[in-house]
Structures are given as structure tokens and as C-alpha cells.
Design a protein around this motif. Sequence first.
Motif, PDB file in Angstrom:
ATOM      1  N   ALA A   8       0.811  -1.088  -0.246  1.00 29.70           N
ATOM      2  CA  ALA A   8      -0.137   0.121  -0.135  1.00 29.70           C
ATOM      3  C   ALA A   8       0.958   1.201  -0.046  1.00 29.70           C
ATOM      4  N   THR A  49      -3.497  16.203  -0.140  1.00 26.89           N
ATOM      5  CA  THR A  49      -3.877  14.785   0.076  1.00 26.89           C
ATOM      6  C   THR A  49      -3.105  13.793   1.168  1.00 26.89           C
ATOM      7  N   ASN A  53      -4.996  12.550   4.624  1.00 27.36           N
ATOM      8  CA  ASN A  53      -4.992  11.154   4.835  1.00 27.36           C
ATOM      9  C   ASN A  53      -4.342  10.921   6.215  1.00 27.36           C
ATOM     10  N   SER A  57      -7.962   9.331   7.279  1.00 26.64           N
ATOM     11  CA  SER A  57      -8.059   7.623   7.090  1.00 26.64           C
ATOM     12  C   SER A  57      -6.912   6.845   7.612  1.00 26.64           C
ATOM     13  N   ASP A  59      -5.132   5.615   5.383  1.00 30.23           N
ATOM     14  CA  ASP A  59      -4.829   4.509   4.545  1.00 30.23           C
ATOM     15  C   ASP A  59      -4.237   5.130   3.149  1.00 30.23           C
ATOM     16  N   ARG A  61      -3.444   3.563   0.413  1.00 33.36           N
ATOM     17  CA  ARG A  61      -4.161   3.281  -0.836  1.00 33.36           C
ATOM     18  C   ARG A  61      -5.345   4.293  -1.207  1.00 33.36           C
ATOM     19  N   LEU A  62      -6.050   5.017  -0.380  1.00 35.67           N
ATOM     20  CA  LEU A  62      -6.893   5.840  -0.403  1.00 35.67           C
ATOM     21  C   LEU A  62      -6.162   7.074  -1.014  1.00 35.67           C
ATOM     22  N   ALA A  63      -5.106   7.275  -0.242  1.00 37.22           N
ATOM     23  CA  ALA A  63      -4.290   8.652  -0.706  1.00 37.22           C
ATOM     24  C   ALA A  63      -3.768   8.447  -2.265  1.00 37.22           C
ATOM     25  N   ALA A  65      -4.995   6.677  -4.487  1.00 41.41           N
ATOM     26  CA  ALA A  65      -6.082   6.714  -5.490  1.00 41.41           C
ATOM     27  C   ALA A  65      -6.342   8.638  -5.789  1.00 41.41           C
ATOM     28  N   ALA A  66      -6.431   9.159  -4.497  1.00 40.36           N
ATOM     29  CA  ALA A  66      -6.830  10.462  -4.781  1.00 40.36           C
ATOM     30  C   ALA A  66      -5.895  11.300  -5.234  1.00 40.36           C
ATOM     31  N   THR A  69      -6.322  10.573  -8.883  1.00 44.22           N
ATOM     32  CA  THR A  69      -7.468  11.246  -9.530  1.00 44.22           C
ATOM     33  C   THR A  69      -7.139  12.613  -9.792  1.00 44.22           C
TER      34      THR A  69
END
Length: 90
Positions: A8, A49, A53, A57, A59, A61-63, A65-66, A69
Amino acid sequence: MSERTGSAHAALLEAIVEALNLPLPSMAEGDERLYYGLLERRALAVRITLQANQTVSRDPRLAAAAIRTRTAEEPVTYTPYEFDKDGEDR
């Protein structure tokens, strides 16, 4: 750190590198300004971001993805510098 956590974090680092690894601009002054503006906006997006993060969260992986994007929302719009087939300046 577990293997899953490590992958991750690797994904997050890869997203950061992709966001900030821009092609060099052509020699035109306008392209140089666009390059630096894009680099500044992407660096700011990465920093925001990561800070969000860290507090929300935690996380990676979420960071990642953000960041991807946001990078897609800020594409390269200048003319990249070109090298000839031998790697020399054009």
C-alpha cells in the motif's frame, strides 16, 4: 510492517512519483510557465492529500487513489521538450 501495508505504501509512493514526474517543457517561454504552474499545483495537491490522509483515514491506498484522480484532473497542456533519436537536443 506487513507485506500488505508495504504494498500500500509502495502504491502511494508510485502515485506521488507519477504526479510529480512531468516531461520537461519545450524551450518556448509559455511552455516553461505552464510546466512550473502544473508542477506547483500537483505538488500542492499531493501535500494536501497526504496531510488529509494522515488525519482522516491513514490509508495509503486511498491517498494514492486521490493523488491519481487529482493528477488526471491536471493533465500536461504544454509542449514537451523533444530529443532526437540519439538522445540529443532538438
